[in-house]
Write a protein that holds these residues in place. Structure first.
Motif, PDB file in Angstrom:
ATOM      1  N   MET A 124      69.481  80.656 -45.266  1.00  0.00           N
ATOM      2  CA  MET A 124      69.469  79.535 -44.337  1.00  0.00           C
ATOM      3  C   MET A 124      70.561  79.723 -43.290  1.00  0.00           C
ATOM      4  O   MET A 124      71.729  79.815 -43.610  1.00  0.00           O
ATOM      5  CB  MET A 124      69.714  78.228 -45.096  1.00  0.00           C
ATOM      6  N   ALA A 125      70.146  79.775 -42.066  1.00  0.00           N
ATOM      7  CA  ALA A 125      71.101  80.038 -40.997  1.00  0.00           C
ATOM      8  C   ALA A 125      70.998  78.979 -39.917  1.00  0.00           C
ATOM      9  O   ALA A 125      71.047  79.261 -38.744  1.00  0.00           O
ATOM     10  CB  ALA A 125      70.834  81.425 -40.417  1.00  0.00           C
ATOM     11  N   PHE A 126      70.837  77.729 -40.369  1.00  0.00           N
ATOM     12  CA  PHE A 126      70.770  76.624 -39.414  1.00  0.00           C
ATOM     13  C   PHE A 126      71.944  76.650 -38.459  1.00  0.00           C
ATOM     14  O   PHE A 126      71.815  76.497 -37.259  1.00  0.00           O
ATOM     15  CB  PHE A 126      70.809  75.272 -40.141  1.00  0.00           C
ATOM     16  N   LYS A 127      73.122  76.853 -39.074  1.00  0.00           N
ATOM     17  CA  LYS A 127      74.369  76.727 -38.321  1.00  0.00           C
ATOM     18  C   LYS A 127      74.399  77.697 -37.131  1.00  0.00           C
ATOM     19  O   LYS A 127      74.805  77.319 -36.036  1.00  0.00           O
ATOM     20  CB  LYS A 127      75.555  76.976 -39.252  1.00  0.00           C
ATOM     21  N   GLU A 128      73.972  78.948 -37.378  1.00  0.00           N
ATOM     22  CA  GLU A 128      73.979  79.913 -36.280  1.00  0.00           C
ATOM     23  C   GLU A 128      73.087  79.452 -35.116  1.00  0.00           C
ATOM     24  O   GLU A 128      73.437  79.619 -33.954  1.00  0.00           O
ATOM     25  CB  GLU A 128      73.489  81.285 -36.755  1.00  0.00           C
ATOM     26  N   HIS A 129      71.931  78.885 -35.459  1.00  0.00           N
ATOM     27  CA  HIS A 129      71.027  78.441 -34.398  1.00  0.00           C
ATOM     28  C   HIS A 129      71.656  77.280 -33.605  1.00  0.00           C
ATOM     29  O   HIS A 129      71.555  77.229 -32.383  1.00  0.00           O
ATOM     30  CB  HIS A 129      69.678  78.020 -34.978  1.00  0.00           C
ATOM     31  N   LEU A 130      72.322  76.392 -34.337  1.00  0.00           N
ATOM     32  CA  LEU A 130      72.968  75.262 -33.651  1.00  0.00           C
ATOM     33  C   LEU A 130      74.151  75.747 -32.811  1.00  0.00           C
ATOM     34  O   LEU A 130      74.393  75.244 -31.709  1.00  0.00           O
ATOM     35  CB  LEU A 130      73.433  74.211 -34.662  1.00  0.00           C
ATOM     36  N   GLU A 131      74.870  76.755 -33.351  1.00  0.00           N
ATOM     37  CA  GLU A 131      75.991  77.321 -32.585  1.00  0.00           C
ATOM     38  C   GLU A 131      75.511  77.966 -31.290  1.00  0.00           C
ATOM     39  O   GLU A 131      76.164  77.864 -30.252  1.00  0.00           O
ATOM     40  CB  GLU A 131      76.749  78.343 -33.439  1.00  0.00           C
ATOM     41  N   ALA A 132      74.344  78.596 -31.362  1.00  0.00           N
ATOM     42  CA  ALA A 132      73.777  79.213 -30.152  1.00  0.00           C
ATOM     43  C   ALA A 132      73.478  78.145 -29.106  1.00  0.00           C
ATOM     44  O   ALA A 132      73.660  78.367 -27.902  1.00  0.00           O
ATOM     45  CB  ALA A 132      72.513  79.996 -30.509  1.00  0.00           C
ATOM     46  N   VAL A 133      73.030  76.987 -29.563  1.00  0.00           N
ATOM     47  CA  VAL A 133      72.732  75.902 -28.620  1.00  0.00           C
ATOM     48  C   VAL A 133      74.016  75.369 -27.993  1.00  0.00           C
ATOM     49  O   VAL A 133      74.179  75.388 -26.764  1.00  0.00           O
ATOM     50  CB  VAL A 133      71.954  74.748 -29.311  1.00  0.00           C
ATOM     51  N   VAL A 134      74.959  74.912 -28.826  1.00  0.00           N
ATOM     52  CA  VAL A 134      76.155  74.280 -28.253  1.00  0.00           C
ATOM     53  C   VAL A 134      76.995  75.295 -27.472  1.00  0.00           C
ATOM     54  O   VAL A 134      77.653  74.929 -26.495  1.00  0.00           O
ATOM     55  CB  VAL A 134      77.032  73.551 -29.307  1.00  0.00           C
ATOM     56  N   GLY A 135      76.926  76.563 -27.884  1.00  0.00           N
ATOM     57  CA  GLY A 135      77.691  77.591 -27.174  1.00  0.00           C
ATOM     58  C   GLY A 135      77.158  77.868 -25.788  1.00  0.00           C
ATOM     59  O   GLY A 135      77.881  78.328 -24.913  1.00  0.00           O
ATOM     60  N   SER A 136      75.879  77.576 -25.573  1.00  0.00           N
ATOM     61  CA  SER A 136      75.284  77.931 -24.277  1.00  0.00           C
ATOM     62  C   SER A 136      75.126  76.729 -23.348  1.00  0.00           C
ATOM     63  O   SER A 136      74.739  76.889 -22.199  1.00  0.00           O
ATOM     64  CB  SER A 136      73.918  78.594 -24.496  1.00  0.00           C
ATOM     65  N   VAL A 137      75.405  75.531 -23.852  1.00  0.00           N
ATOM     66  CA  VAL A 137      75.159  74.341 -23.033  1.00  0.00           C
ATOM     67  C   VAL A 137      76.468  73.589 -22.782  1.00  0.00           C
ATOM     68  O   VAL A 137      77.065  73.032 -23.707  1.00  0.00           O
ATOM     69  CB  VAL A 137      74.125  73.402 -23.708  1.00  0.00           C
ATOM     70  N   ASP A 138      76.899  73.577 -21.542  1.00  0.00           N
ATOM     71  CA  ASP A 138      78.126  72.865 -21.170  1.00  0.00           C
ATOM     72  C   ASP A 138      77.986  71.373 -21.441  1.00  0.00           C
ATOM     73  O   ASP A 138      76.949  70.775 -21.130  1.00  0.00           O
ATOM     74  CB  ASP A 138      78.421  73.038 -19.678  1.00  0.00           C
ATOM     75  N   GLY A 139      79.041  70.797 -22.026  1.00  0.00           N
ATOM     76  CA  GLY A 139      79.055  69.357 -22.253  1.00  0.00           C
ATOM     77  C   GLY A 139      78.466  68.942 -23.588  1.00  0.00           C
ATOM     78  O   GLY A 139      78.346  67.745 -23.869  1.00  0.00           O
ATOM     79  N   SER A 140      78.099  69.920 -24.433  1.00  0.00           N
ATOM     80  CA  SER A 140      77.552  69.597 -25.764  1.00  0.00           C
ATOM     81  C   SER A 140      78.598  68.887 -26.602  1.00  0.00           C
ATOM     82  O   SER A 140      79.749  69.326 -26.677  1.00  0.00           O
ATOM     83  CB  SER A 140      77.167  70.883 -26.517  1.00  0.00           C
ATOM     84  N   VAL A 141      78.217  67.808 -27.258  1.00  0.00           N
ATOM     85  CA  VAL A 141      79.154  67.143 -28.167  1.00  0.00           C
ATOM     86  C   VAL A 141      78.645  67.099 -29.602  1.00  0.00           C
ATOM     87  O   VAL A 141      79.435  66.912 -30.523  1.00  0.00           O
ATOM     88  CB  VAL A 141      79.517  65.717 -27.690  1.00  0.00           C
ATOM     89  N   ALA A 142      77.353  67.264 -29.791  1.00  0.00           N
ATOM     90  CA  ALA A 142      76.826  67.347 -31.151  1.00  0.00           C
ATOM     91  C   ALA A 142      75.442  67.954 -31.120  1.00  0.00           C
ATOM     92  O   ALA A 142      74.667  67.741 -30.178  1.00  0.00           O
ATOM     93  CB  ALA A 142      76.747  65.959 -31.790  1.00  0.00           C
ATOM     94  N   CYS A 143      75.151  68.740 -32.157  1.00  0.00           N
ATOM     95  CA  CYS A 143      73.805  69.298 -32.301  1.00  0.00           C
ATOM     96  C   CYS A 143      73.468  69.207 -33.780  1.00  0.00           C
ATOM     97  O   CYS A 143      74.283  69.570 -34.631  1.00  0.00           O
ATOM     98  CB  CYS A 143      73.766  70.732 -31.794  1.00  0.00           C
ATOM     99  N   SER A 144      72.279  68.721 -34.078  1.00  0.00           N
ATOM    100  CA  SER A 144      71.967  68.398 -35.460  1.00  0.00           C
ATOM    101  C   SER A 144      70.499  68.696 -35.748  1.00  0.00           C
ATOM    102  O   SER A 144      69.644  68.495 -34.891  1.00  0.00           O
ATOM    103  CB  SER A 144      72.252  66.898 -35.650  1.00  0.00           C
ATOM    104  N   VAL A 145      70.234  69.206 -36.949  1.00  0.00           N
ATOM    105  CA  VAL A 145      68.863  69.249 -37.458  1.00  0.00           C
ATOM    106  C   VAL A 145      68.725  68.066 -38.388  1.00  0.00           C
ATOM    107  O   VAL A 145      69.501  67.941 -39.343  1.00  0.00           O
ATOM    108  CB  VAL A 145      68.577  70.532 -38.265  1.00  0.00           C
ATOM    109  N   MET A 146      67.775  67.197 -38.099  1.00  0.00           N
ATOM    110  CA  MET A 146      67.643  65.977 -38.895  1.00  0.00           C
ATOM    111  C   MET A 146      66.224  65.807 -39.403  1.00  0.00           C
ATOM    112  O   MET A 146      65.268  66.258 -38.777  1.00  0.00           O
ATOM    113  CB  MET A 146      67.993  64.736 -38.049  1.00  0.00           C
ATOM    114  N   GLY A 147      66.124  65.152 -40.558  1.00  0.00           N
ATOM    115  CA  GLY A 147      64.814  64.765 -41.069  1.00  0.00           C
ATOM    116  C   GLY A 147      64.445  63.407 -40.516  1.00  0.00           C
ATOM    117  O   GLY A 147      65.314  62.657 -40.059  1.00  0.00           O
ATOM    118  N   PHE A 148      63.158  63.078 -40.563  1.00  0.00           N
ATOM    119  CA  PHE A 148      62.718  61.769 -40.077  1.00  0.00           C
ATOM    120  C   PHE A 148      63.139  60.635 -41.014  1.00  0.00           C
ATOM    121  O   PHE A 148      62.942  59.468 -40.714  1.00  0.00           O
ATOM    122  CB  PHE A 148      61.209  61.757 -39.816  1.00  0.00           C
TER     123      PHE A 148
END
Lengths: 125, 125
Positions: free
Chosen positions: B1-25
């Motif tokens: 499980m490498a959720f964290k790496e995928h989220l790091e790729a998002v926040v690392g590439s987007v200026d102004g990111s304050v949170a990124c989360s994988v959530m269930g409904f």
């Protein structure tokens, strides 16, 4: 009252526009513009039902904004397979919504609504 | 499980990111990343409450999509005075959400989630 001119300015400047409407949170449209172009793509969408549903959600968010600490909701966007919709608050009772085809100019749409909202607010005052 | 790496790729590439989360409904986050930068701006937002609320709305839209004719909802964005949020469906049970400061790179955020969602879907499969 020149709602129509403001809506025409929006759909005229945004590629892929299929409908632009000023609506109340009661789900009733004050003015709607549906450009003829690509109408056949749109006829099957039953846009009116979708816009009423999405308007409901914006109304819900407007009310929960008081309990959340993220400030007043200014914009809501619901993007599905067949249509992109951008909604922007006009005042406490009305919002403006733009529906675009999936290949429409989304960024330009957001910009056009940001410009149109205060003008519409003045018409409604 | 490498959720964290995928989220790091998002926040690392987007200026102004304050949170990124994988959530269930169900409103429970599988993995959350909150970059430290500008944390003081964000602490007062009570983001968690907002994300659960917005996730609820995405779940609601997912269910009404069956009665609407606009196709499955792929993306929802709720933009308030203090925070922009972009949510994208990952699969039927999970979504990914990115919260940005109002001056964050919104277009890049949408792009980054579009790229991340299928990768996250593979992790969850």
């Amino acid at each position: 009252m020149a709602f129509k001119e403001h809506l025409e300015a929006v759909v005229g400047s945004v590629d892929g526009s299929v409908a632009c409407s000023v609506m109340g949170f009661d789900g009733i449209a004050v003015e709607t513009l549906q450009p003829d172009a690509r109408a056949e793509d749109v006829a099957a969408l039953d846009l009116q039902a979708a816009l009423v549903e999405y308007g409901n959600i914006l109304g819900q968010l407007k009310n929960t904004a008081q309990t959340l600490k993220t400030g007043a909701v200014a914009e809501l966007s619901v993007n599905s397979e067949k249509v992109l919709t951008i909604m922007r608050m006009v005042n406490n009772d009305y919002f403006v919504v733009l529906a675009l085809l999936p290949d429409g100019n989304y960024g330009k749409g957001r910009y056009a609504l940001r410009i149109a909202a205060p003008k519409l607010a003045r018409e409604l005052a």
